[in-house]
Design a protein around this motif. Structure first.
Motif, PDB file in Angstrom:
ATOM      1  N   PRO A 118      62.756  46.993  14.904  1.00 43.59           N
ATOM      2  CA  PRO A 118      63.623  47.736  15.818  1.00 43.59           C
ATOM      3  C   PRO A 118      63.481  47.308  17.275  1.00 43.59           C
ATOM      4  N   PHE A 119      62.267  46.932  17.664  1.00 37.15           N
ATOM      5  CA  PHE A 119      62.050  46.432  19.024  1.00 37.15           C
ATOM      6  C   PHE A 119      60.731  45.674  19.063  1.00 37.15           C
ATOM      7  N   VAL A 120      60.552  44.888  20.118  1.00 34.07           N
ATOM      8  CA  VAL A 120      59.344  44.089  20.301  1.00 34.07           C
ATOM      9  C   VAL A 120      58.537  44.687  21.455  1.00 34.07           C
ATOM     10  N   VAL A 121      57.223  44.712  21.302  1.00 34.70           N
ATOM     11  CA  VAL A 121      56.340  45.219  22.346  1.00 34.70           C
ATOM     12  C   VAL A 121      55.463  44.079  22.843  1.00 34.70           C
ATOM     13  N   VAL A 122      55.434  43.886  24.149  1.00 37.21           N
ATOM     14  CA  VAL A 122      54.570  42.870  24.760  1.00 37.21           C
ATOM     15  C   VAL A 122      53.564  43.591  25.639  1.00 37.21           C
ATOM     16  N   GLU A 123      52.277  43.354  25.378  1.00 40.17           N
ATOM     17  CA  GLU A 123      51.229  44.021  26.165  1.00 40.17           C
ATOM     18  C   GLU A 123      50.387  43.001  26.901  1.00 40.17           C
ATOM     19  N   ALA A 124      50.178  43.262  28.189  1.00 38.84           N
ATOM     20  CA  ALA A 124      49.294  42.411  28.992  1.00 38.84           C
ATOM     21  C   ALA A 124      48.879  43.177  30.240  1.00 38.84           C
ATOM     22  N   ALA A 125      47.668  42.929  30.689  1.00 36.16           N
ATOM     23  CA  ALA A 125      47.190  43.577  31.912  1.00 36.16           C
ATOM     24  C   ALA A 125      47.958  43.078  33.130  1.00 36.16           C
ATOM     25  N   LEU A 126      48.457  41.842  33.055  1.00 34.96           N
ATOM     26  CA  LEU A 126      49.109  41.215  34.212  1.00 34.96           C
ATOM     27  C   LEU A 126      50.622  41.069  34.030  1.00 34.96           C
ATOM     28  N   LEU A 127      51.231  42.015  33.346  1.00 33.94           N
ATOM     29  CA  LEU A 127      52.684  41.934  33.135  1.00 33.94           C
ATOM     30  C   LEU A 127      53.435  41.886  34.454  1.00 33.94           C
ATOM     31  N   LEU A 128      52.976  42.666  35.419  1.00 34.81           N
ATOM     32  CA  LEU A 128      53.669  42.710  36.710  1.00 34.81           C
ATOM     33  C   LEU A 128      53.413  41.443  37.509  1.00 34.81           C
ATOM     34  N   GLU A 129      52.141  41.060  37.604  1.00 34.95           N
ATOM     35  CA  GLU A 129      51.788  39.896  38.411  1.00 34.95           C
ATOM     36  C   GLU A 129      52.399  38.606  37.870  1.00 34.95           C
ATOM     37  N   GLU A 130      52.512  38.511  36.551  1.00 37.13           N
ATOM     38  CA  GLU A 130      53.030  37.296  35.930  1.00 37.13           C
ATOM     39  C   GLU A 130      54.545  37.364  35.668  1.00 37.13           C
ATOM     40  N   HIS A 131      55.176  38.394  36.204  1.00 31.89           N
ATOM     41  CA  HIS A 131      56.644  38.530  36.166  1.00 31.89           C
ATOM     42  C   HIS A 131      57.211  38.540  34.743  1.00 31.89           C
ATOM     43  N   TYR A 132      56.617  39.367  33.888  1.00 32.04           N
ATOM     44  CA  TYR A 132      57.119  39.499  32.529  1.00 32.04           C
ATOM     45  C   TYR A 132      58.404  40.311  32.463  1.00 32.04           C
ATOM     46  N   ASP A 133      58.871  40.783  33.601  1.00 29.17           N
ATOM     47  CA  ASP A 133      60.184  41.433  33.627  1.00 29.17           C
ATOM     48  C   ASP A 133      61.279  40.422  33.275  1.00 29.17           C
ATOM     49  N   GLU A 134      60.953  39.133  33.346  1.00 26.01           N
ATOM     50  CA  GLU A 134      61.896  38.084  32.929  1.00 26.01           C
ATOM     51  C   GLU A 134      62.098  38.109  31.414  1.00 26.01           C
ATOM     52  N   ILE A 135      61.117  38.647  30.683  1.00 25.07           N
ATOM     53  CA  ILE A 135      61.160  38.683  29.227  1.00 25.07           C
ATOM     54  C   ILE A 135      61.454  40.087  28.709  1.00 25.07           C
ATOM     55  N   CYS A 136      60.894  41.093  29.385  1.00 25.08           N
ATOM     56  CA  CYS A 136      60.991  42.485  28.917  1.00 25.08           C
ATOM     57  C   CYS A 136      62.201  43.199  29.508  1.00 25.08           C
ATOM     58  N   ASP A 137      62.826  44.041  28.699  1.00 24.18           N
ATOM     59  CA  ASP A 137      63.920  44.875  29.202  1.00 24.18           C
ATOM     60  C   ASP A 137      63.392  45.961  30.126  1.00 24.18           C
ATOM     61  N   GLU A 138      62.233  46.510  29.780  1.00 22.29           N
ATOM     62  CA  GLU A 138      61.569  47.498  30.617  1.00 22.29           C
ATOM     63  C   GLU A 138      60.067  47.297  30.519  1.00 22.29           C
ATOM     64  N   ILE A 139      59.357  47.729  31.559  1.00 27.46           N
ATOM     65  CA  ILE A 139      57.899  47.738  31.524  1.00 27.46           C
ATOM     66  C   ILE A 139      57.430  49.170  31.746  1.00 27.46           C
ATOM     67  N   TRP A 140      56.585  49.650  30.837  1.00 24.21           N
ATOM     68  CA  TRP A 140      56.062  51.011  30.916  1.00 24.21           C
ATOM     69  C   TRP A 140      54.587  50.983  31.310  1.00 24.21           C
ATOM     70  N   TYR A 141      54.226  51.953  32.121  1.00 25.87           N
ATOM     71  CA  TYR A 141      52.868  52.061  32.648  1.00 25.87           C
ATOM     72  C   TYR A 141      52.106  53.153  31.912  1.00 25.87           C
ATOM     73  N   ILE A 142      50.979  52.778  31.303  1.00 26.36           N
ATOM     74  CA  ILE A 142      50.112  53.752  30.650  1.00 26.36           C
ATOM     75  C   ILE A 142      49.065  54.195  31.668  1.00 26.36           C
ATOM     76  N   TYR A 143      49.170  55.445  32.076  1.00 26.43           N
ATOM     77  CA  TYR A 143      48.299  55.987  33.132  1.00 26.43           C
ATOM     78  C   TYR A 143      47.208  56.870  32.534  1.00 26.43           C
ATOM     79  N   VAL A 144      46.000  56.733  33.083  1.00 29.17           N
ATOM     80  CA  VAL A 144      44.894  57.639  32.766  1.00 29.17           C
ATOM     81  C   VAL A 144      44.158  57.908  34.075  1.00 29.17           C
ATOM     82  N   ASP A 145      43.853  59.175  34.349  1.00 29.22           N
ATOM     83  CA  ASP A 145      43.151  59.473  35.603  1.00 29.22           C
ATOM     84  C   ASP A 145      41.749  58.857  35.562  1.00 29.22           C
ATOM     85  N   ASP A 146      41.194  58.591  36.742  1.00 30.42           N
ATOM     86  CA  ASP A 146      39.930  57.856  36.837  1.00 30.42           C
ATOM     87  C   ASP A 146      38.783  58.549  36.118  1.00 30.42           C
TER      88      ASP A 146
END
Length: 209
Positions: A118-146
């Motif tokens: 149904p869809f593909v999931v790409v996970e990486a710590a550096l999705l933003l820095e490495e500009h994976y928005d070129e590949i991904c339709d959306e990028i979601w942020y998994i947040y956890v408090d410190d």
């Protein structure tokens, strides 16, 4: 191959800080939705296997001292070198990161051609820095408090407070993730069902299902 009818398959990028619980979320997406999950860290191992272009470039740069007895790259030996030298780390990243991204780009293309998930999931710590928005339709942020992240890193990885302090200090800022991502999932709760409910809602509202 018979196509399953997933003509408009989207690509979801998942990112977040260390200890955010991304692995749990990936497993959920894979199990419940049968999504194809591609993890950059695992791809990083693949592109450094013997006889690959990355392998040859890395060996040429660092020499045989980084090889194990089976002639594979010993990641601990390599890590000891690059993490003590920022210039060498940058040189290594310049070899590995583009190769990982190209591998993932090809893998995504092939999944779209097969159209069996149904869809593909790409996970990486550096999705933003490495500009994976070129590949991904959306990028979601998994947040956890410190505070929750600190507890989990101690329990799951046995990290000391000092190591956790170093991690927190060197991570991308929360505000950067929130500004750059299209959806935020709060994984701070001890009840993982809360996280799964957010994922379910997001997938429906953002057109992944």
């Amino acid at each position: 191959m018979q196509k399953a009818g997933y003509k408009y398959m989207k690509v979801l990028g998942i990112t977040g800080q260390v200890g955010a619980g991304k692995s749990t979320i990936l497993a959920y997406l894979e199990e419940k939705y049968r999504a194809k999950v591609i993890q950059a860290d695992q791809v990083g191992h693949l592109v450094m296997e013997p006889d690959t272009s990355c392998y040859k470039q890395i060996c040429s740069l660092f020499g045989e001292q980084i090889l194990a007895a089976d002639q594979k790259i010993d990641r601990k030996k390599l890590g000891a070198i690059v993490f003590a030298d920022q210039e060498k780390l940058a040189m290594l990243n310049a070899i590995v990161h583009p190769a990982v991204k190209e591998y993932i780009r090809t893998a995504v293309y092939l999944e779209k051609q097969k159209a069996c998930v149904p869809f593909v999931v790409v996970e990486a710590a550096l999705l933003l820095e490495e500009h994976y928005d070129e590949i991904c339709d959306e990028i979601w942020y998994i947040y956890v408090d410190d505070a929750a992240r600190r507890v989990r890193l101690k329990q799951s990885r046995g990290y000391s407070d000092r190591k956790i302090d170093d991690i927190l200090k060197n991570q991308q800022k929360d505000s950067v993730f929130r500004k750059s991502c299209q959806f935020v999932v709060d994984n701070s709760s001890d009840f993982v069902e809360n996280t799964f409910e957010q994922m379910d809602r997001g997938l429906k509202e953002h057109g992944f299902l």
